[in-house]
Scaffold this motif. Structure first.
Motif, short mmCIF file in Angstrom:
data_model
loop_
_atom_site.label_atom_id
_atom_site.label_comp_id
_atom_site.label_asym_id
_atom_site.label_seq_id
_atom_site.Cartn_x
_atom_site.Cartn_y
_atom_site.Cartn_z
N TYR A 185 -15.04 -18.68 -11.79
CA TYR A 185 -15.16 -17.88 -10.57
C TYR A 185 -13.81 -17.84 -9.84
O TYR A 185 -12.92 -18.63 -10.08
N PHE A 186 -13.70 -16.86 -8.96
CA PHE A 186 -12.54 -16.74 -8.10
C PHE A 186 -12.83 -17.38 -6.76
O PHE A 186 -13.92 -17.22 -6.21
N GLU A 187 -11.88 -18.10 -6.21
CA GLU A 187 -11.95 -18.56 -4.82
C GLU A 187 -11.26 -17.50 -3.98
O GLU A 187 -10.04 -17.33 -4.04
N GLY A 188 -12.02 -16.78 -3.18
CA GLY A 188 -11.47 -15.66 -2.44
C GLY A 188 -11.44 -14.42 -3.31
O GLY A 188 -11.58 -14.49 -4.54
N THR A 189 -11.26 -13.28 -2.69
CA THR A 189 -11.24 -12.04 -3.46
C THR A 189 -9.94 -11.95 -4.26
O THR A 189 -8.88 -12.33 -3.78
N PRO A 190 -10.02 -11.45 -5.49
CA PRO A 190 -8.79 -11.27 -6.28
C PRO A 190 -7.89 -10.23 -5.64
O PRO A 190 -8.36 -9.26 -5.04
N ILE A 191 -6.59 -10.38 -5.79
CA ILE A 191 -5.64 -9.47 -5.16
C ILE A 191 -5.77 -8.03 -5.66
O ILE A 191 -5.50 -7.09 -4.90
N PRO A 192 -6.22 -7.77 -6.92
CA PRO A 192 -6.36 -6.36 -7.32
C PRO A 192 -7.40 -5.57 -6.51
O PRO A 192 -7.43 -4.35 -6.60
N THR A 193 -8.21 -6.26 -5.70
CA THR A 193 -9.15 -5.53 -4.86
C THR A 193 -8.42 -4.67 -3.82
O THR A 193 -9.04 -3.79 -3.20
N SER A 194 -7.12 -4.88 -3.66
CA SER A 194 -6.36 -4.04 -2.72
C SER A 194 -6.27 -2.60 -3.21
O SER A 194 -5.82 -1.73 -2.46
N VAL A 195 -6.68 -2.34 -4.45
CA VAL A 195 -6.77 -0.96 -4.92
C VAL A 195 -7.66 -0.14 -3.99
O VAL A 195 -7.44 1.05 -3.78
N LEU A 196 -8.66 -0.79 -3.41
CA LEU A 196 -9.54 -0.10 -2.46
C LEU A 196 -8.78 0.36 -1.23
O LEU A 196 -9.03 1.44 -0.69
N LEU A 197 -7.83 -0.46 -0.76
CA LEU A 197 -7.02 -0.08 0.38
C LEU A 197 -6.16 1.13 0.05
O LEU A 197 -6.00 2.05 0.87
N THR A 198 -5.62 1.13 -1.15
CA THR A 198 -4.82 2.28 -1.58
C THR A 198 -5.68 3.53 -1.63
O THR A 198 -5.23 4.63 -1.27
N GLY A 199 -6.93 3.37 -2.06
CA GLY A 199 -7.85 4.50 -2.09
C GLY A 199 -8.13 5.04 -0.69
O GLY A 199 -8.22 6.26 -0.50
N VAL A 200 -8.27 4.14 0.27
CA VAL A 200 -8.48 4.56 1.66
C VAL A 200 -7.28 5.37 2.16
O VAL A 200 -7.43 6.41 2.81
N LEU A 201 -6.07 4.91 1.85
CA LEU A 201 -4.87 5.62 2.28
C LEU A 201 -4.76 6.98 1.59
O LEU A 201 -4.34 7.97 2.21
#
Length: 208
Positions: free
Chosen positions: A143-159
């Protein structure tokens, strides 16, 4: 007497196939940063969209390098470090650069973006030092502790959606406000939230 091979060739011989996909991830991240800077200089929204489009491309390389490494049983400390360094560029620095180009340029915005990148760096460093203790007998992290950094793809999608709707700079969702000496865009809170979730130790996400 046989001449020794140049050192850079010796290093390349130590790379596995998956490592070249990891470098593809890094190349996408660097390209995204360059395109974000080009957008700031040119104002051509095509540069903004191209920068945003490199985020899912980097994500694809990131997924493929892991699958190839597992399929070929070629995990290595070098590969893990390459992966983390590439992720910092593609999913940390690049989204922050795109957000800055989009108009998050107030003093508080910059602080939020710096916080986001620092959280990403910290998240990856923590993963690297705890991966072995979290791994199963098969070598896979449970498991991951905290969200994985590639989830920032969602932020790029918002932009990218904001750009599609013409909501950049002064038209950013949520507007802007003056807080003390600096300007602040509420949209920057998405980056604060993302960074905080990455460094959380209570949030555990099963790794598929």
């Amino acid at each position: 007497m046989q001449q020794a091979a140049p050192r850079h060739f010796s290093m390349l011989r130590g790379f596995h196939l998956a490592d070249f996909f990891t470098l593809g991830n890094a190349a996408c991240g660097v390209g995204a940063v360059f395109l974000a800077m080009m957008f700031v200089g040119s104002g051509d929204v095509a540069h903004f969209f191209l920068s945003a489009a490199l985020a899912p491309a980097a994500f694809a390389f990131d997924v493929l390098d892991g699958r190839i490494a597992r399929a070929r049983h070629q995990h290595s400390p070098l590969g893990r470090e390459l992966d983390s360094l590439s992720d910092v560029i593609s999913f940390g620095v690049a989204p922050a650069a795109l957000a800055f180009a989009a108009g998050l340029q107030g003093g508080w915005d910059a602080a939020a973006l710096i916080y986001f990148v620092c959280c990403g760096v910290s998240r990856l460093a923590r993963y690297n030092v705890t991966a072995e203790s979290l791994a199963t007998d098969a070598g896979k992290v449970r498991y991951f502790e905290g969200t994985p950094i590639p989830t920032s793809v969602l932020l790029t999608g918002v932009l990218a959606l904001a750009a599609w709707q013409g909501r950049l700079h002064d038209q950013l969702w949520g507007g802007a406000m003056e807080l003390g000496p600096w300007e602040f865009h509420p949209l920057a809170l998405l980056f604060v939230l993302s960074g905080s979730l990455m460094i959380s130790k209570t949030l555990r996400i099963p790794k598929l």
